[in-house]
Design a protein around this motif. Structure first.
Motif, PDB file in Angstrom:
ATOM      1  N   ALA A   1      56.071  16.318  29.075  1.00 24.21           N
ATOM      2  CA  ALA A   1      56.890  14.895  28.265  1.00 24.21           C
ATOM      3  C   ALA A   1      57.938  13.706  28.685  1.00 24.21           C
ATOM      4  N   LYS A   2      58.979  14.641  29.658  1.00 27.72           N
ATOM      5  CA  LYS A   2      59.974  14.132  30.570  1.00 27.72           C
ATOM      6  C   LYS A   2      60.476  14.567  31.645  1.00 27.72           C
ATOM      7  N   PRO A   3      59.072  14.219  32.777  1.00 34.16           N
ATOM      8  CA  PRO A   3      59.725  14.625  33.830  1.00 34.16           C
ATOM      9  C   PRO A   3      60.545  13.724  34.946  1.00 34.16           C
ATOM     10  N   GLY A   4      61.105  14.576  35.799  1.00 35.35           N
ATOM     11  CA  GLY A   4      62.709  13.878  36.126  1.00 35.35           C
ATOM     12  C   GLY A   4      64.015  13.622  34.798  1.00 35.35           C
TER      13      GLY A   4
ATOM     14  N   LEU B   1      55.207  21.893  37.114  1.00 33.88           N
ATOM     15  CA  LEU B   1      55.958  20.088  37.382  1.00 33.88           C
ATOM     16  C   LEU B   1      55.341  19.710  36.458  1.00 33.88           C
ATOM     17  N   CYS B   2      54.825  18.472  36.720  1.00 38.13           N
ATOM     18  CA  CYS B   2      54.318  16.915  36.091  1.00 38.13           C
ATOM     19  C   CYS B   2      54.586  16.126  37.744  1.00 38.13           C
ATOM     20  N   ILE B   3      53.120  16.158  37.714  1.00 40.78           N
ATOM     21  CA  ILE B   3      53.179  16.296  39.557  1.00 40.78           C
ATOM     22  C   ILE B   3      53.538  14.024  38.663  1.00 40.78           C
ATOM     23  N   GLY B   4      54.291  14.118  40.416  1.00 43.11           N
ATOM     24  CA  GLY B   4      54.790  12.394  40.370  1.00 43.11           C
ATOM     25  C   GLY B   4      54.528  11.808  41.260  1.00 43.11           C
ATOM     26  N   ARG B   5      55.492  11.749  42.822  1.00 47.38           N
ATOM     27  CA  ARG B   5      54.498  11.669  44.098  1.00 47.38           C
ATOM     28  C   ARG B   5      53.777  12.833  44.485  1.00 47.38           C
TER      29      ARG B   5
ATOM     30  N   THR C   1      51.124  25.673  36.939  1.00 43.60           N
ATOM     31  CA  THR C   1      51.669  25.643  36.012  1.00 43.60           C
ATOM     32  C   THR C   1      51.619  24.070  36.242  1.00 43.60           C
ATOM     33  N   ILE C   2      50.547  23.357  35.828  1.00 39.88           N
ATOM     34  CA  ILE C   2      50.788  22.284  36.009  1.00 39.88           C
ATOM     35  C   ILE C   2      50.629  21.552  34.752  1.00 39.88           C
ATOM     36  N   ASP C   3      51.669  20.484  34.301  1.00 40.15           N
ATOM     37  CA  ASP C   3      51.767  20.206  33.211  1.00 40.15           C
ATOM     38  C   ASP C   3      51.429  18.552  32.744  1.00 40.15           C
TER      39      ASP C   3
ATOM     40  N   GLU D   1      44.141  13.719  36.624  1.00 40.92           N
ATOM     41  CA  GLU D   1      44.222  13.438  37.973  1.00 40.92           C
ATOM     42  C   GLU D   1      45.382  14.473  38.189  1.00 40.92           C
ATOM     43  N   GLY D   2      46.316  14.726  37.594  1.00 43.40           N
ATOM     44  CA  GLY D   2      47.252  15.936  38.409  1.00 43.40           C
ATOM     45  C   GLY D   2      46.517  17.470  38.930  1.00 43.40           C
ATOM     46  N   LEU D   3      45.681  17.704  38.063  1.00 39.65           N
ATOM     47  CA  LEU D   3      45.351  19.095  37.803  1.00 39.65           C
ATOM     48  C   LEU D   3      43.909  19.313  39.003  1.00 39.65           C
ATOM     49  N   ILE D   4      43.453  17.923  39.461  1.00 40.99           N
ATOM     50  CA  ILE D   4      41.953  18.104  40.235  1.00 40.99           C
ATOM     51  C   ILE D   4      43.101  17.508  41.974  1.00 40.99           C
ATOM     52  N   PHE D   5      44.222  17.170  41.362  1.00 40.24           N
ATOM     53  CA  PHE D   5      44.909  16.766  42.449  1.00 40.24           C
ATOM     54  C   PHE D   5      45.632  17.452  43.766  1.00 40.24           C
ATOM     55  N   VAL D   6      46.387  18.662  42.694  1.00 44.59           N
ATOM     56  CA  VAL D   6      46.536  20.001  42.733  1.00 44.59           C
ATOM     57  C   VAL D   6      45.685  20.741  43.518  1.00 44.59           C
TER      58      VAL D   6
END
Length: 529
Positions: free
Chosen positions: A248-251, A312-316, A338-340, A363-368
């Protein structure tokens, strides 16, 4: 003539008329009980300078603010269709309520979804569907714990996602934890620390540690090993999760206002009461991926070998790949990740962050998953996901994309009475879930709501296993991207293994086998093994 002038003229006329009539019929003077307050309110509207609408439209302008204040309720109950509500539509909300209450959760007359709309997804079934032998109490479990873990945890495939006491009321925490105890699933504490309410019913806990190190911090906000160990060794604490960021508010850091920092909250979070407490946007206990891996090892040692992971929520993408290289370099692996997703929720988040920051869960899950496979790390690490996991299909889709287990917060809130009033950030939650108002909290009866959380969990797991059986599979781990189809256009359908081809194991460890889409993350200066 402007409305303001009309109001003044009408006020004078009404006053004169009432006085005139009173000369022959004195009871008319009782009308001033209504008229005089209205006139006073109108005069106040004219002389105030804050609201232009009220200043230009005295008295009647107030209706605009009244209607605006009840707009969410009007939309939810009278305007929105079953498929249009946000963040969760009525179909999903009703499904949660029915399952939580143990009622019939079937639907008549077919789907309301537009099956020909781009983006529609479905699970491919098999003509050789299996009989589903999994009944209540026989659900498959997920063993979390790597080679260095001395106390692996047998987890449910669906658990309560991170929500802190403070954002949730004490009764909400009690109901969720008691439900988790009854249903044999885990309850994530959120970064606000372990409260008495997390411990009262003895439900399994995932203790989340954020950047503020609440429950294990020094006075200056840095990490405290002594208090960490005291909490980590509690028998209810089954796993420990380091929160790097949330969907909801990464970083973005946070602040606990002084008004909410009560003596009880202060005691739980190990801060001084009555002052504003800031959570920084990043951790002070480590500054790079190598240090982070050693921090994970240290927490594992201090907890006597309990599973340690991070959220984490994937950013870079580059930064996550740096983590993977650090795992290889140090030989240290987290037990779980845990991927958020960017669609994750919170009690309060800046609009720009909630709407426009963070990679969506899919996209985050597939990338991780692919990155861990490419580095040869996937077998050592369990992957858990959070982000609008509501139904059995959501679970099946996430596991097909690479997850091992799922967490849910909003669905669990709805199961104990949340009505999606969207007042989580105002302390006015009408059902006592996301408020600290004692009067509202009292309305949430723990003994009634705890079984609802248990029933929702059981029914959703059961539905998920029925989908697995319908796909002709014996176990959830057999789900792959090829089992999920997506409509790309009116005449174009693809399975997800066509959209996102699977990564070859170990392909990121050799410069000659790196997929084209990953080459930009590797430089000549990077060491490849």
């Amino acid at each position: 003539m402007k409305v303001r002038e009309k109001f003044i003229l009408i006020s004078i006329i009404v006053t004169v008329v009432i006085i005139g009539i009173s000369l022959v019929w004195s009871p008319i003077l009782w009308a001033f009980i209504v008229v005089i307050p209205l006139i006073i309110m109108g005069i106040f509207d004219i002389i105030q300078t804050k609201h232009t609408i009220r200043r230009n439209f005295p008295l009647i302008g107030r209706f605009r603010y009244l209607l605006e204040s009840i707009r969410p309720e009007i939309m939810q109950y009278f305007v929105e269709t079953d498929t249009e509500g946000r963040p969760l539509n009525r179909i999903l909300r009703s499904l949660i309520y029915r399952r939580a209450k143990g009622e019939n959760d079937t639907e008549p007359f077919g789907t309301q979804m537009d099956l020909y709309h781009s983006g529609y997804e479905w699970l491919e079934h098999s003509m050789y569907a299996k009989n589903n032998p999994k009944e209540i109490g026989e659900f498959p479990r997920l063993l979390i714990g790597g080679k260095e873990c001395k106390q692996p945890y047998s987890s449910s495939l669906l658990n309560i996602s991170a929500m802190s006491f403070g954002s949730l009321s004490k009764n909400a925490v009690l109901a969720l934890n008691k439900g988790a105890k009854m249903g044999h699933f885990a309850h994530n504490t959120g970064e606000g620390g372990i409260s008495d309410y997390h411990l009262e019913h003895g439900g399994d806990l995932i203790w989340q540690i954020g950047t503020g190190y609440f429950g294990c911090r020094n006075d200056d906000g840095t990490f405290n090993e002594v208090t960490f160990r005291e909490n980590a060794l509690r028998p209810q604490v089954k796993m420990i999760e380091i929160k790097l960021s949330q969907g909801a508010k990464p970083g973005h850091g946070g602040i606990l206002p002084a008004s909410k920092n009560t003596p009880e909250i202060a005691r739980i979070r190990h801060v001084k009461p009555g002052i504003a407490v800031h959570s920084p946007p990043s951790h002070s206990a480590f500054a790079d991926p190598i240090q982070f891996m050693y921090f994970i090892r240290r927490l594992r040692e201090l907890s006597d070998g309990k599973p340690i992971g991070f959220k984490l929520c994937i950013g870079r993408k580059q930064e996550f790949m740096d983590f993977c290289e650090a795992m290889i370099y140090t030989g240290i692996r987290p037990d779980f990740i845990t991927i958020d997703g960017g669609e994750g929720g919170t009690g309060a988040a800046p609009v720009e962050f909630s709407n426009s920051m963070g990679m969506p869960l899919r996209e985050g899950l597939i990338f991780v998953h692919d990155t861990l496979v490419g580095f040869g790390l996937r077998d050592d690490i369990k992957v858990i996901v959070a982000g609008k996991i509501i139904t059995g299909f959501h679970m099946a889709r996430a596991i097909a994309f690479g997850a091992d287990g799922c967490n849910s917060s909003r669905a669990m809130m709805l199961s104990i009475g949340c009505i999606q009033a969207l007042q989580c950030n105002t302390n006015t939650c009408p059902v006592g879930v996301a408020t600290q108002n004692p009067s509202l909290v009292k309305g949430l009866v723990v003994e009634d709501k705890a079984p609802r959380a248990k029933r929702y969990h059981e029914a959703t797991i059961h539905s998920f296993l029925e989908l697995v059986a319908a796909a002709g599979l014996n176990d959830p781990s057999e789900l792959t991207r090829g089992h999920i189809s997506k409509r790309i256009g009116l005449l174009d359908v693809k399975t997800f293994d066509e959209i996102y081809p699977e990564m070859e194991p170990g392909s990121l460890l050799d410069i000659n086998t790196i997929p084209e889409s990953y080459k930009k993350f590797f430089h000549l200066t990077r060491i490849m093994k």
